[in-house]
Structures are given as C-alpha cells and as structure tokens.
Scaffold this motif. Structure first.
Motif, short mmCIF file in Angstrom:
data_model
loop_
_atom_site.label_atom_id
_atom_site.label_comp_id
_atom_site.label_asym_id
_atom_site.label_seq_id
_atom_site.Cartn_x
_atom_site.Cartn_y
_atom_site.Cartn_z
N GLU A 187 4.80 14.82 -2.01
CA GLU A 187 6.26 14.69 -2.15
C GLU A 187 6.58 13.95 -3.46
OE1 GLU A 187 9.74 12.90 0.82
OE2 GLU A 187 7.67 12.26 1.04
N GLY A 188 7.53 14.48 -4.22
CA GLY A 188 7.96 13.80 -5.44
C GLY A 188 7.03 13.95 -6.63
N ILE A 189 6.08 14.90 -6.54
CA ILE A 189 5.16 15.12 -7.67
C ILE A 189 5.71 16.22 -8.59
CG2 ILE A 189 2.92 16.19 -8.26
CD1 ILE A 189 1.62 14.59 -6.10
N VAL A 190 5.75 15.92 -9.87
CA VAL A 190 6.13 16.92 -10.89
C VAL A 190 5.06 16.90 -11.97
CG1 VAL A 190 7.90 17.63 -12.56
CG2 VAL A 190 8.61 16.48 -10.45
N PHE A 191 4.59 18.07 -12.37
CA PHE A 191 3.59 18.15 -13.44
C PHE A 191 4.29 18.29 -14.79
CE2 PHE A 191 1.23 19.51 -9.69
CZ PHE A 191 0.07 18.74 -9.82
N LEU A 192 3.92 17.43 -15.72
CA LEU A 192 4.45 17.54 -17.08
C LEU A 192 3.48 18.43 -17.86
CD1 LEU A 192 5.47 13.84 -17.89
CD2 LEU A 192 6.62 15.51 -16.46
N ASP A 193 3.97 19.55 -18.30
CA ASP A 193 3.06 20.54 -18.90
C ASP A 193 3.48 20.95 -20.31
OD1 ASP A 193 5.35 21.87 -18.29
OD2 ASP A 193 4.47 23.21 -16.80
N ALA A 245 0.82 -1.21 0.00
CA ALA A 245 0.00 0.00 0.00
C ALA A 245 0.86 1.27 0.00
CB ALA A 245 -0.92 0.00 1.21
N ILE A 246 2.06 1.18 0.55
CA ILE A 246 2.95 2.36 0.63
C ILE A 246 3.54 2.68 -0.75
CG2 ILE A 246 5.20 3.12 1.53
CD1 ILE A 246 4.45 1.72 4.18
N ASN A 247 3.82 1.63 -1.54
CA ASN A 247 4.42 1.83 -2.86
C ASN A 247 3.32 2.10 -3.88
OD1 ASN A 247 5.29 0.90 -5.62
ND2 ASN A 247 7.25 0.74 -4.55
N LYS A 248 3.34 3.31 -4.47
CA LYS A 248 2.23 3.71 -5.34
C LYS A 248 2.11 2.85 -6.60
CE LYS A 248 1.57 8.25 -3.48
NZ LYS A 248 2.15 7.90 -2.20
N LEU A 249 3.22 2.38 -7.12
CA LEU A 249 3.16 1.56 -8.32
C LEU A 249 2.61 0.16 -8.01
CD1 LEU A 249 3.60 1.15 -11.33
CD2 LEU A 249 6.03 0.72 -10.89
N LEU A 292 8.02 6.80 -5.32
CA LEU A 292 6.88 5.88 -5.27
C LEU A 292 6.28 5.76 -3.88
CD1 LEU A 292 8.03 3.02 -7.68
CD2 LEU A 292 6.32 4.79 -8.10
N ASN A 293 7.03 6.18 -2.86
CA ASN A 293 6.48 6.11 -1.50
C ASN A 293 6.37 7.50 -0.87
OD1 ASN A 293 9.18 6.55 -1.27
ND2 ASN A 293 9.57 4.93 0.22
N GLY A 294 6.26 8.54 -1.72
CA GLY A 294 6.16 9.91 -1.21
C GLY A 294 4.80 10.16 -0.57
N VAL A 339 -9.81 5.44 -7.63
CA VAL A 339 -9.05 5.31 -6.38
C VAL A 339 -7.61 5.76 -6.60
CG1 VAL A 339 -8.27 3.74 -4.57
CG2 VAL A 339 -10.50 3.39 -5.63
N LEU A 340 -7.13 6.60 -5.68
CA LEU A 340 -5.74 7.07 -5.73
C LEU A 340 -4.83 6.16 -4.92
CD1 LEU A 340 -6.29 10.92 -5.26
CD2 LEU A 340 -5.94 9.69 -7.40
N GLU A 341 -5.22 5.91 -3.66
CA GLU A 341 -4.37 5.11 -2.78
C GLU A 341 -5.15 4.71 -1.54
OE1 GLU A 341 -1.02 7.35 -1.27
OE2 GLU A 341 -2.23 9.15 -1.06
N VAL A 342 -4.53 3.82 -0.75
CA VAL A 342 -5.09 3.43 0.55
C VAL A 342 -4.06 3.79 1.61
CG1 VAL A 342 -5.94 1.55 1.99
CG2 VAL A 342 -6.42 1.54 -0.47
N ASN A 343 -4.46 4.60 2.58
CA ASN A 343 -3.58 5.01 3.67
C ASN A 343 -3.71 4.02 4.83
OD1 ASN A 343 -2.83 7.95 2.75
ND2 ASN A 343 -5.03 7.72 2.44
N THR A 344 -2.59 3.53 5.32
CA THR A 344 -2.63 2.55 6.41
C THR A 344 -2.29 3.18 7.76
OG1 THR A 344 -0.34 1.93 5.93
CG2 THR A 344 -2.08 0.60 4.91
N ALA A 345 -2.03 4.50 7.75
CA ALA A 345 -1.79 5.23 9.01
C ALA A 345 -2.26 6.67 8.80
CB ALA A 345 -0.32 5.19 9.41
#
Length: 264
Positions: free
Chosen positions: A130-136, A81-85, A124-126, A233-239
């Motif tokens: 954190e670690g987001i860049v927009f490609l524009d 769940a922590i690793n987005k990929l 992948l675990n930001g 769905v974007l992600e599941v937070n475990t904490a």
C-alpha cells in the motif's frame, strides 16, 4: 524468591492483546496456547501475574495501570515498528543493514538519473504494498520516504522471539504467477514458504535479532532481502500472518519463555 522442590511455581497467565479482535493470527495463537484474546478497546485490567502478548497493538489502553504484569512488545515500540521511517531511523542508530534510503526528493531523483529503480513510500504505515510508487524517470512522486530497489534479491521472513530465531520462511512466487516481482505481496501471488528454500547467508540470524532489539521489541517477524551474501532488513512485523508450523513455533517459544519466567 526462594524456591523449594515441593513448591510448584504456577505458569503466569498469558493473554493475547491483538490490534483488532478479528485478527486470525492472534486467534490461532490463543487457541494454541489455550488462552483468550482480550478486547483491544475493552476494559480488561491485567493482574500483576498476567503476561500480555501484544499482537501488533500500538495503543496502551487507559485501563492499564502502573501495577502491570509483563508485556511482550510494548505498544510504544510497536508504534516505532509500524512507521517505516521511524523503523529505518532506529535501524540506522543500531547499524542494522537496510537498502539505501532518503527523505530527500532531490536525492531520489538523482538516484533515478543514475539508473536505479526507486520506491517512493507515500504511506509510512502502509501494509502489503500500500502506498508504493515506483519512480522510473517518467513518474516523480513526492513522498516522505524513498528507498533504492535491490534488483533480483531473495526475500526471507525470519521470526525472532526473546533473542532467538524460532522460524524462517522464504518468499516465493506461486506456480503460474507472472507478476513482475517488484511488489512481492499476496495479491501478486507471492507467499512465504519453507519448501525448496534457498539457505540465506549465515549472517541472517544476527541481523534479524539485532533488528528486533533495535526497536525495543521482544519478538517480531523480520523481512530481509539478501543479495551477494549480504542481508538488508526491510521491516519488522509485530502481527504477522501465522499458520501451520509457524503457529507451533510461536506457541513453543512462548511456553518456553513462560516456564523460564515462572522459575526466575
């Protein structure tokens, strides 16, 4: 085993196993359940009658033996769940709807050429953007994961415990905040609230429960985008962050689970 009316089944002893001892949410939950947080790097040895509520920890301690009691959210599943990929790959296998994503840089560039805003995930675990860049079209960053931005989508956090939705919040901008809304995090003035909530599509419950189950988790806070009556769905937070009535929702769900567990 056999149960008689004169025999009172003791509640299992619950312990909170946080990813770090300073986790405020884990402490709040421990207080609400009148229990303790055990040191994540300590030598706590669970008894077979302990129920361990793992709050976001992806590492199994060496002190844990095979003679382990019940663990809610096994560390290996938290790791997924922590690793987005890896999360997105599990979602895909279970047909959980997500924004479009790719690991292929050329495909991401093609999306930009078609007029889409593309989010590159350099970590992948930001957390918290954190670690987001927009490609524009001007910025092209190589990253292990790219997702298509869904413009003007609403965002919800759906809390699931043991196959049931126990709470729901909507992400909204704090009054007077003028961030562009592309990164809807706390630093940019976005918070989860229940006030004046726009009801999400009716499919949100099933989608959230499926997302948690697809990762092999017992509970989680599912971040969902909605647009045109569809859920992504974007992600599941475990904490996840817990305060106010969300703490009560979790504490009640855990007590209900323990009561059922003790009488089965």
């Amino acid at each position: 085993g056999r149960k008689t009316s004169s025999m009172k089944i003791p509640l299992k002893k619950i312990k909170i196993f946080p990813y770090k001892l300073g986790s405020e949410s884990a402490r709040n939950l421990a207080r609400a359940l009148d229990t303790i947080c055990v040191k994540p790097d300590g030598n706590y040895k669970p008894f077979p009658n302990h129920v361990i509520l793992n709050w976001g920890n992806s590492k199994s301690p060496t002190s844990w033996t095979a003679n382990l009691g019940q663990v809610l959210n096994l560390p290996n599943n938290v790791l997924n769940a922590i690793n987005k990929l890896s999360t997105l790959r599990f979602f895909k296998e279970s047909n959980v709807p997500t924004p479009e994503w790719t690991t292929d840089f050329k495909e991401a560039v093609k999306w930009v050429g078609e007029g889409h805003t593309v989010v590159a995930r350099t970590k992948l675990n930001g957390t918290g953007g954190e670690g987001i860049v927009f490609l524009d079209g001007k910025t092209f960053t190589k990253a292990p994961l790219y997702t298509k931005l869904i413009p003007k989508a609403r965002e919800y956090r759906v809390h699931v415990f043991n196959g049931e939705v126990i709470d729901i919040q909507q992400k909204k901008r704090r009054e007077g905040n003028d961030s562009d809304g592309r990164i809807k995090n706390l630093a940019n003035g976005w918070v989860f609230t229940r006030e004046n909530m726009t009801p999400p599509p009716s499919s949100h419950s099933k989608v959230a429960i499926d997302a948690v189950m697809s990762l092999g988790l017992d509970f989680g806070a599912v971040d969902i985008l909605t647009k045109d009556d569809k859920c992504y769905v974007l992600e599941v937070n475990t904490a996840c962050g817990l305060e106010g009535s969300t703490i009560t929702s979790y504490a009640e769900a855990i007590k209900k689970y323990l009561n059922n567990y003790a009488t089965n």
